[in-house]
Every structure is written in structure tokens, then in C-alpha cells.
Design a protein around this motif. Structure first.
Motif, PDB file in Angstrom:
ATOM      1  N   THR A 191       2.029   1.468  -3.994  1.00  0.00           N
ATOM      2  CA  THR A 191       2.876   1.748  -2.832  1.00  0.00           C
ATOM      3  C   THR A 191       2.165   2.656  -1.840  1.00  0.00           C
ATOM      4  O   THR A 191       1.295   3.441  -2.200  1.00  0.00           O
ATOM      5  CB  THR A 191       4.199   2.399  -3.265  1.00  0.00           C
ATOM      6  N   THR A 192       2.563   2.526  -0.588  1.00  0.00           N
ATOM      7  CA  THR A 192       1.971   3.300   0.500  1.00  0.00           C
ATOM      8  C   THR A 192       2.880   4.462   0.862  1.00  0.00           C
ATOM      9  O   THR A 192       4.093   4.312   0.965  1.00  0.00           O
ATOM     10  CB  THR A 192       1.756   2.407   1.737  1.00  0.00           C
ATOM     11  N   GLU A 193       2.281   5.628   1.044  1.00  0.00           N
ATOM     12  CA  GLU A 193       3.023   6.770   1.582  1.00  0.00           C
ATOM     13  C   GLU A 193       2.103   7.495   2.559  1.00  0.00           C
ATOM     14  O   GLU A 193       0.893   7.322   2.553  1.00  0.00           O
ATOM     15  CB  GLU A 193       3.467   7.719   0.468  1.00  0.00           C
ATOM     16  N   GLN A 194       2.715   8.294   3.409  1.00  0.00           N
ATOM     17  CA  GLN A 194       1.991   9.026   4.437  1.00  0.00           C
ATOM     18  C   GLN A 194       1.443   8.046   5.480  1.00  0.00           C
ATOM     19  O   GLN A 194       1.994   6.970   5.664  1.00  0.00           O
ATOM     20  CB  GLN A 194       0.951   9.946   3.802  1.00  0.00           C
ATOM     21  N   GLY A 195       0.354   8.395   6.182  1.00  0.00           N
ATOM     22  CA  GLY A 195      -0.016   7.641   7.364  1.00  0.00           C
ATOM     23  C   GLY A 195      -1.155   6.656   7.183  1.00  0.00           C
ATOM     24  O   GLY A 195      -1.648   6.423   6.078  1.00  0.00           O
ATOM     25  N   PHE A 196      -1.613   6.097   8.324  1.00  0.00           N
ATOM     26  CA  PHE A 196      -2.714   5.140   8.323  1.00  0.00           C
ATOM     27  C   PHE A 196      -3.988   5.770   7.756  1.00  0.00           C
ATOM     28  O   PHE A 196      -4.721   5.138   6.999  1.00  0.00           O
ATOM     29  CB  PHE A 196      -2.995   4.642   9.745  1.00  0.00           C
ATOM     30  N   ILE A 217      -0.703  -5.693  -6.690  1.00  0.00           N
ATOM     31  CA  ILE A 217       0.108  -5.979  -5.500  1.00  0.00           C
ATOM     32  C   ILE A 217       0.068  -4.730  -4.629  1.00  0.00           C
ATOM     33  O   ILE A 217       0.404  -3.627  -5.084  1.00  0.00           O
ATOM     34  CB  ILE A 217       1.560  -6.298  -5.875  1.00  0.00           C
ATOM     35  N   TYR A 218      -0.348  -4.885  -3.374  1.00  0.00           N
ATOM     36  CA  TYR A 218      -0.587  -3.728  -2.510  1.00  0.00           C
ATOM     37  C   TYR A 218       0.365  -3.730  -1.322  1.00  0.00           C
ATOM     38  O   TYR A 218       0.467  -4.733  -0.606  1.00  0.00           O
ATOM     39  CB  TYR A 218      -2.038  -3.746  -2.031  1.00  0.00           C
ATOM     40  N   GLU A 219       1.032  -2.622  -1.119  1.00  0.00           N
ATOM     41  CA  GLU A 219       1.873  -2.438   0.066  1.00  0.00           C
ATOM     42  C   GLU A 219       0.999  -1.955   1.210  1.00  0.00           C
ATOM     43  O   GLU A 219       0.321  -0.930   1.089  1.00  0.00           O
ATOM     44  CB  GLU A 219       2.978  -1.417  -0.222  1.00  0.00           C
ATOM     45  N   CYS A 220       1.016  -2.678   2.320  1.00  0.00           N
ATOM     46  CA  CYS A 220       0.054  -2.393   3.393  1.00  0.00           C
ATOM     47  C   CYS A 220       0.725  -2.412   4.759  1.00  0.00           C
ATOM     48  O   CYS A 220       1.522  -3.305   5.074  1.00  0.00           O
ATOM     49  CB  CYS A 220      -1.057  -3.451   3.360  1.00  0.00           C
ATOM     50  N   TRP A 239       4.520  -3.153   4.636  1.00  0.00           N
ATOM     51  CA  TRP A 239       5.045  -1.801   4.446  1.00  0.00           C
ATOM     52  C   TRP A 239       6.563  -1.790   4.657  1.00  0.00           C
ATOM     53  O   TRP A 239       7.076  -2.339   5.622  1.00  0.00           O
ATOM     54  CB  TRP A 239       4.392  -0.834   5.425  1.00  0.00           C
ATOM     55  N   GLY A 240       7.285  -1.201   3.710  1.00  0.00           N
ATOM     56  CA  GLY A 240       8.734  -1.080   3.817  1.00  0.00           C
ATOM     57  C   GLY A 240       9.511  -2.276   3.331  1.00  0.00           C
ATOM     58  O   GLY A 240      10.748  -2.235   3.292  1.00  0.00           O
ATOM     59  N   ALA A 241       8.830  -3.358   2.944  1.00  0.00           N
ATOM     60  CA  ALA A 241       9.538  -4.543   2.436  1.00  0.00           C
ATOM     61  C   ALA A 241      10.098  -4.255   1.045  1.00  0.00           C
ATOM     62  O   ALA A 241       9.662  -3.319   0.369  1.00  0.00           O
ATOM     63  CB  ALA A 241       8.586  -5.738   2.388  1.00  0.00           C
ATOM     64  N   PRO A 242      11.084  -5.030   0.588  1.00  0.00           N
ATOM     65  CA  PRO A 242      11.608  -4.822  -0.769  1.00  0.00           C
ATOM     66  C   PRO A 242      10.495  -4.869  -1.811  1.00  0.00           C
ATOM     67  O   PRO A 242       9.530  -5.626  -1.679  1.00  0.00           O
ATOM     68  CB  PRO A 242      12.597  -5.982  -0.940  1.00  0.00           C
TER      69      PRO A 242
END
Length: 458
Positions: A191-196, A217-220, A239-242
Motif C-alpha cells: 500500500t501507498t502512504e505519504q507523497g509522490f 500487488i502494488y498500489e500506485c 491509489w485509493g481504489a478498494p
């Protein structure tokens, strides 16, 4: 579930109630120190720092031995960039109320923000003792301090406390946490958190995760999708998808801890992908470099929504002094509201070629950077992009910068091609730009000599 908008509305209502109560108290008694300090606290939250400082000072005229007012004053002074004064105010608060937990915490923060790291660690340990153990906020402060001085072993462990601090924002867990062990074919959601910039920073760990033997599986962020497309991943999620169906998950910012990162074992940056169409666009816009010139990309501000942006950013104006150096050609890579500073230049706008309107994502920016000779900027995601590309970059960093840049020296193990120009404790950008101008003069002379050597027939 309560939304952030609901929280913000309740906070505004509470602040309005406090303001009215403080004003009523001062109408009844103008010497009410607590009421003055409450007004100062509200003004600080509104970003009116000098007014806040004046209110706290007025309160201290009437109650010079009130530790709570002293610590509120210290917070406002530190936030205003008056770091030595802020730390001194916290010391006075500590002298008056040495067991006050709020004072102990604020004192540690003031020391860290002033760059007094040994003092900050000592203050944190005292606060931990008084609290009967490390709270999430104390562990977070200790993480920031330890990481800044390069104590990654303990720092990354404390960094996990971010999940329990009130300001933390990330997707809720959807699967058990991954502990870094072999995946044996299981599906792992990163999962992604914080910024670019953080995503680019820790993308270097994704190939290491892949070697654990699972399906990754990468959240991007969509803005990073093309430039990271060359990574060997099994699936991507916007990013932000279920959350997808998975066996375990891990936040990207936990990866440095799981892989036991130390200063001596920082992995190289992730290999980035620059698509052919992005390179064609850059070639069309930039053309060929004139012999004897240096093409310099500039960025003067990051995302305005980033809480620390006011500390790390500057304005376009000091960068324009670089255009005075013969042979230097400036190209703006700036995106966002700060691009308006280019429009305000009028005829002088010809001194800076605006590339921002042509940048659809980070792949486009990467293609531009490939054709530039150097990037000079204040810290933001573009610094991580240029550093990951291995492009020459001069990063102008605030007195206490992002922990990746440490606290001294011109280099960081995270980006070998990056040179750091550091702000001093007075938070003045003028000496930084003076050093940059001198270094740029030298670089122009070096490049001119190189061009002359190349042009000399054998």
C-alpha cells in the motif's frame, strides 16, 4: 464512519467557542494570562504567528511563572522559525513545570526542530520516563530524531508508531501484516502512504519484495504509473481504489525496516522507465544544447498541501539570479499554483522556459530531466525523481530536512548523484543561494572547457 470534513467542522466550532470564551474573559479581566495564551494558540493554528507570539508575551507580562504560557510561546516561536528563542522558551517552561508532560513533549520537539538532536533524544527519554513508557507521539518524535542522525536500526522501529498518532492518514488494514518472511506464493498488497517523493524513495525495495516469492500487488499513484512500469510486479491498483483480495499486506514505508536498512546498506534507487513518447516530447521541446551553455532545470516549491512545505520551499526570485551567469539557461519544472510566479515575470519570463505545462506525469518530467545538464531545486518529489534517474541534482534543503538527507555533509547514500546545499539554523536562504551561484559558475567553466576539448580536432 465520521468523515474528515465532519472532524474539521467540529474543530472549527470548538475553536470558535474557545475564542469567544477567551475574549469574554479578557473583557472581564485584561490581565487574564490564560485567556491571552488561548488567543495566541488560536492565532498560531490560523498561521498568524507574530500575532500569536505577541498574545503569549502579553500573558507572560501578567503571569511570568506560568509554564503553560511559556510552552505555548515556545511552540509559536519555533513555528515562526525563531528556533533558538523557541527552545529557550521551552527551557523556561521546563524549569517552571519539570513534570508537565505537555511541556516535556514540546521541549523535545523544539530541540529537534532546532537541530539539537542529542538534546532532543535526552528530552524524549525524560518524557518517556515521566509518561511511564513511550507514547505514540514520543516514539514518532524519537523516530524522526534517530533517522535524522542515521540511527536507522532503532529509527525505523520507532517509525512504525506513525500508525497510532492522531494525524496519521492511510487506508485501513485489509489483511494481516507481512513480516518480511518468504511469501511462498501468497498474494502481497503493497500500500501507498505519504507523497509522490516517498513512493519514489521506497520503490527501490519492490524488487527485493518480489524476491520473497509471492504475487506482488502494488498500489500506485497514476502520476507515477508510467515511470514505475518497468518494475516486475504482478498487478497494479490505482491509489485509493478498494483493496484487492490478498493474503498479507504491507505499507511501502515499512519496507526499510523489514529489510534491516542501515546507512551502509541503503539499496540503489529503483530503475525508472522513460517511455519513447515522453522522450520524443522532451526532444521536441528542448532541442539540442548550444555549445558552451548549461541547461538547468529549477523547482522552487513542492506541494502546498504538504505540512512542511513552507519550511522547505522558497520563491522563484532567488533562482532568477542564476540566469545572470553567462551560459546558464533556466528551465522550469515547477508544477502547481507556484507556476503563477512565472506568469508574473512579464517580459522577464523569457529568462525561464516553462516546461510545467507540458508535464502530464513523472515520466514526462523524467524525459525532460534526461535532456538537462543539471537540476537545482528546493526539496520535493522531483528531487527523488532526478536522484532515482542518477541525474546531476543540487538539492537545497532546509535546516532540519527530510531524514533521508541527514544533518550534515553534501551527500546522501539514498541518491549518489545528489549534492546537498544546507540552510543554516537562521533559516536564511540567501547564503544557500550564494553557495549555489559560486558552484554554478565553476560548473559552467568546467562544462565550457569540456565542450572546447570535445570540439578540438584530433
Amino acid at each position: 464512519m465520521q468523515s474528515e470534513a465532519d472532524d474539521a467542522g467540529k474543530a472549527r466550532d470548538e475553536e470558535d467557542r474557545l475564542r469567544k470564551a477567551a475574549e469574554a474573559a479578557l473583557d472581564a479581566d485584561p490581565s487574564d494570562a490564560e485567556a491571552w495564551s488561548i488567543l495566541g494558540l488560536l492565532l498560531r493554528r490560523a498561521g498568524k504567528l507574530e500575532e500569536a507570539i505577541a498574545c503569549h508575551r502579553r500573558g507572560l507580562e501578567h503571569a511570568p511563572d506560568n509554564g503553560s504560557v511559556w510552552t505555548n510561546l515556545g511552540n509559536a516561536l519555533t513555528e515562526a522559525g525563531r528556533l533558538a528563542e523557541g527552545a529557550a522558551a521551552q527551557e523556561e517552561a521546563f524549569r517552571l513545570e519539570p513534570r508537565n508532560r505537555t511541556v516535556l513533549f514540546n521541549r523535545a520537539v523544539a530541540f529537534r526542530k532546532a537541530g539539537r538532536y542529542a538534546d532532543a533524544l535526552a528530552a524524549i527519554e525524560l518524557a518517556v520516563k515521566e509518561n511511564g513508557g513511550p507514547t505514540a507521539l514520543l516514539r514518532w518524535e524519537r523516530a524522526l530524531t534517530r533517522l535524522q542522525i542515521g540511527d536507522y536500526v532503532h529509527g525505523f522501529d520507532d517509525y512504525e508508531a506513525r500508525r497510532r498518532i492522531p494525524s496519521y492518514r492511510a487506508r485501513p488494514p485489509s489483511a494481516p501484516p507481512w513480516n518480511g518472511q518468504s511469501l511462498d506464493g501468497r498474494r502481497l498488497f503493497v500500500t501507498t502512504e505519504q507523497g509522490f517523493g516517498d513512493a519514489l524513495l521506497v520503490a527501490r525495495y519492490l524488487p527485493m519484495v518480489k524476491k520473497a516469492g509471492g504475487r506482488l500487488i502494488y498500489e500506485c499513484h497514476s502520476e507515477l504509473r508510467r515511470v514505475l512500469s518497468g518494475l516486475d510486479l504482478d498487478d497494479w491498483r490505482p491509489w485509493g481504489a478498494p483493496a484487492p483480495t490478498c493474503d498479507v499486506e504491507v505499507s511501502q514505508m515499512t519496507l526499510p525496516m523489514l529489510f534491516g536498512t542501515t546507512l551502509a546498506s541503503v539499496p540503489p534507487p529503483a530503475p525508472l522507465t522513460v517511455p519513447a513518447e515522453a522522450r520524443e516530447k522532451a526532444a521536441r521541446l528542448l532541442g539540442e544544447r548550444e555549445p558552451g551553455t548549461l541547461r538547468v532545470g529549477i523547482v522552487w516549491a513542492g506541494r502546498s498541501t504538504f505540512a512542511d512545505n513552507a519550511w522547505r520551499a522558497t520563491r522563484l526570485a532567488p533562482f532568477l539570479r542564476l540566469a545572470e551567469i553567462p551560459g546558464v539557461r533556466l528551465y522550469s519544472l515547477q508544477k502547481g499554483p507556484q507556476e503563477a510566479e512565472l506568469d508574473a515575470l512579464g517580459p522577464a519570463g523569457r529568462l525561464v522556459a516553462p516546461l510545467g505545462p507540458h508535464l502530464e506525469d513523472f515520466a514526462d518530467a523524467a524525459a525532460m530531466i534526461e535532456r538537462l545538464d543539471l537540476v537545482i531545486m528546493t526539496d520535493s518529489a522531483v528531487a527523488h525523481l532526478a536522484g532515482s534517474l542518477g541525474a546531476p541534482i543540487w538539492n537545497l534543503v532546509q535546516h532540519v530536512p527530510y531524514w533521508v538527507y541527514g544533518f550534515t555533509g553534501e551527500r546522501t547514500p539514498w541518491y549518489p548523484s545528489m549534492r546537498l546545499f544546507r540552510q543554516g539554523p537562521e533559516l536564511d536562504w540567501a547564503p544557500v543561494f550564494a553557495s549555489v551561484r559560486k558552484a554554478l559558475h565553476d560548473e559552467v567553466r568546467r562544462r565550457a572547457a569540456q565542450d572546447a576539448l570535445t570540439a578540438t580536432p584530433l
